[in-house]
Design an enzyme around this catalytic site. Sequence first.
Site, PDB file in Angstrom:
ATOM      1  N   LEU A 563     -14.276  18.950  -0.340  1.00  0.00           N
ATOM      2  CA  LEU A 563     -14.548  18.906   1.059  1.00  0.00           C
ATOM      3  C   LEU A 563     -15.160  17.675   1.431  1.00  0.00           C
ATOM      4  O   LEU A 563     -14.918  17.037   2.495  1.00  0.00           O
ATOM      5  CB  LEU A 563     -14.880  20.194   1.660  1.00  0.00           C
ATOM      6  N   GLN A 566     -13.249  14.577   0.964  1.00  0.00           N
ATOM      7  CA  GLN A 566     -12.073  14.225   2.087  1.00  0.00           C
ATOM      8  C   GLN A 566     -12.401  14.084   3.415  1.00  0.00           C
ATOM      9  O   GLN A 566     -11.662  13.253   4.131  1.00  0.00           O
ATOM     10  CB  GLN A 566     -11.263  15.861   1.908  1.00  0.00           C
ATOM     11  N   CYS A 567     -13.625  14.648   3.965  1.00  0.00           N
ATOM     12  CA  CYS A 567     -13.942  14.338   5.292  1.00  0.00           C
ATOM     13  C   CYS A 567     -14.792  13.115   5.493  1.00  0.00           C
ATOM     14  O   CYS A 567     -15.561  12.688   4.611  1.00  0.00           O
ATOM     15  CB  CYS A 567     -14.612  15.626   5.800  1.00  0.00           C
ATOM     16  N   THR A 568     -14.605  12.497   6.658  1.00  0.00           N
ATOM     17  CA  THR A 568     -15.547  11.223   6.754  1.00  0.00           C
ATOM     18  C   THR A 568     -16.872  11.869   7.199  1.00  0.00           C
ATOM     19  O   THR A 568     -17.185  12.366   8.341  1.00  0.00           O
ATOM     20  CB  THR A 568     -15.086  10.384   7.940  1.00  0.00           C
TER      21      THR A 568
END
Length: 698
Positions: A563, A566-568
């Site tokens: 996670l 995947q996220c900035t």
Amino acid sequence: MGDPGLAKLQFAPFNSALDVGFWHELTQKKLNEYRLDEAPKDIKGYYYNGDSAGLPTRLTLEFSAFDMSASTPAHCCPAMGTLHNTNTLEAFKTADKKLLLEQSANEIWEAIKSGAALENPMLLNKFLLLTFADLKKYHFYYWFCCPALCLPESIPLIRGPVSLDQRLSPKQIQALEHAYDDLCRAEGVTALPYFLFKYDDDTVLVSLLKHYSDFFQGQRTKITVGVYDPCNLAQYPGWPLRNFLVLAAHRWSGSFQSVEVLCFRDRTMQGARDVTHSIIFEVKLPEMAFSPDCPKAVGWEKNQKGGMGPRMVNLSGCMDPKRLAESSVDLNLKLMCWRLVPTLDLDKVVSVKCLLLGAGTLGCNVARTLMGWGVRHVTFVDNAKISYSNPVRQPLYEFEDCLGGGKPKALAAAERLQKIFPGVNARGFNMSIPMPGHPVNFSDVTMEQARRDVEQLEQLIDNHDVIFLLMDTRESRWLPTVIAASKRKLVINAALGFDTFVVMRHGLKKPKQQGAGDLCPSHLVAPADLGSSLFANIPGYKLGCYFCNDVVAPGDSTRDRTLDQQCTVSRPGLAVIAGALAVELMVSVLQHPEGGYAIASSSDDRMNEPPTSLGLVPHQIRGFLSRFDNVLPVSLAFDKCTACSPKVLDQYEREGFTFLAKVFNSSHSFLEDLTGLTLLHQETQAAEIWDMSDEETV
């Protein structure tokens, strides 16, 4: 002294009538033209002799007052004036009103002495307007003055005012109307401020002031003159008569004992012309010799309270709120041009059409900064919905936008921009951007959807001037990079790490009609002139894009990622910094005379003369928040780039979606094979093997 047994003539002063359009035009002139200039400006007003009973004597200024060549409304007399617009309220209050009045009065006096007022009677009716415009509050302070020269003694009335129909017969009145109209037509005007007039039982004649010697030849006691009179009072003439009587006393007091005055008033009611309410009276001319010095003058208008003081008009409440917002948005920008950056071309910035691919943290901050620069056309593209984690970092959204599964980001962002500033043309498109390594050939439906998305993106890029790449993943930037490079559009790219960022402009390819040997303007600069760096003097068409430093093709970067991967995940202030720099880079590029073809500035140029009024025009800005430092690297376009190389652009332009579908549905090796990266990898591995063999031999 005047005869104590005779009544004295009194005059109805002008009332200033400043239209809202005048203040709007003054606002535009102050912002765009006058700026800090307090020099006097010529303006023009007019007055009318056809008002209904009960209206004050008005001198009107409209939006056209600043255009000295503009035509005066039909049947109105023009009045020439001078605008003194101050920069501060204090300067307005402390302005020397006495000196301003004396200067204007002296101009009138010189016109009388020289005879210029006989040739051009409009010189007798001048006015002053002292103003201060508070453009933040839309409060306008002003003081109006119509200078009138004073005779040494009051003017006695020999015969008091009576209406015209008490002195002339209906036949004579009709003859007067025809004679006046004929004279106006002969002069090419619809109204004359002054004219000579004589009549008997059978005829009525009129003429211009400059012909007085011939017109009144043989008369020794009395002459009759006509004055275009804006007053409608039955017992008093209007203000324009005052300076004319000074002219008459100066020029004719030795020749004539009295002057009969026709205050000509001409109105139309219910389709019928009527001049019978004009008044006619006779005054005695003072018998005196004028000194060469200008007589005393009066003329400053009283305020609403009846005292000597300025007036103030507050237009903030009555102006169209949208127009008010638009003017206010432009205010700070135009103030830059007054003193700080006089050469700033705001029109280039305001008129640019920006396409924002990504409406997340970067997209929101870029949009707000674009609005700060006055950009009126902003389009968002995004396929995500607003989640509960977004509003605290993405300033165009709020908590209510997250409810019910969340609103589409692109649509919500466009809607919020229009709420912030109704003058912006904001649109949102909820759509996906096909990406390399993300197959679209699962079915005919997905394939057709991808085709429509590509066509939509091509159309959007074609209809905009600047493309901002503000997405989360690397591969999502590939397709717009290819399309924009093919269409020769300026691309501004911004990407975030945890505490690092990159903001860059993509190289702008030469126009397609230019051959390989043609030179863009930037290339005419000798490399030795601007620095000694290896990457100095690289023109815009040779600069690299976001993918030019890669030796692998873009693929699915979210597969098999946790996670946090995947996220900035970045420091909260980073997007604000990068978003602002992205917009400022765009503005600097637009201000350069060569635009996207401008030579790239590097860190070595920081001490050199900047190429634009706003400073450097770098290729890249790489920031390191942990060190609070930025560097300005420059990189060349890579001939094996998977996005902007000639091979990729040629394939895209020839095959279109067929080529793109192969990229979407294939692994990264397809692009690497096409561009020659695969061969480069093989050659590199071979070179490493030879190096190892040499070491073993040793």
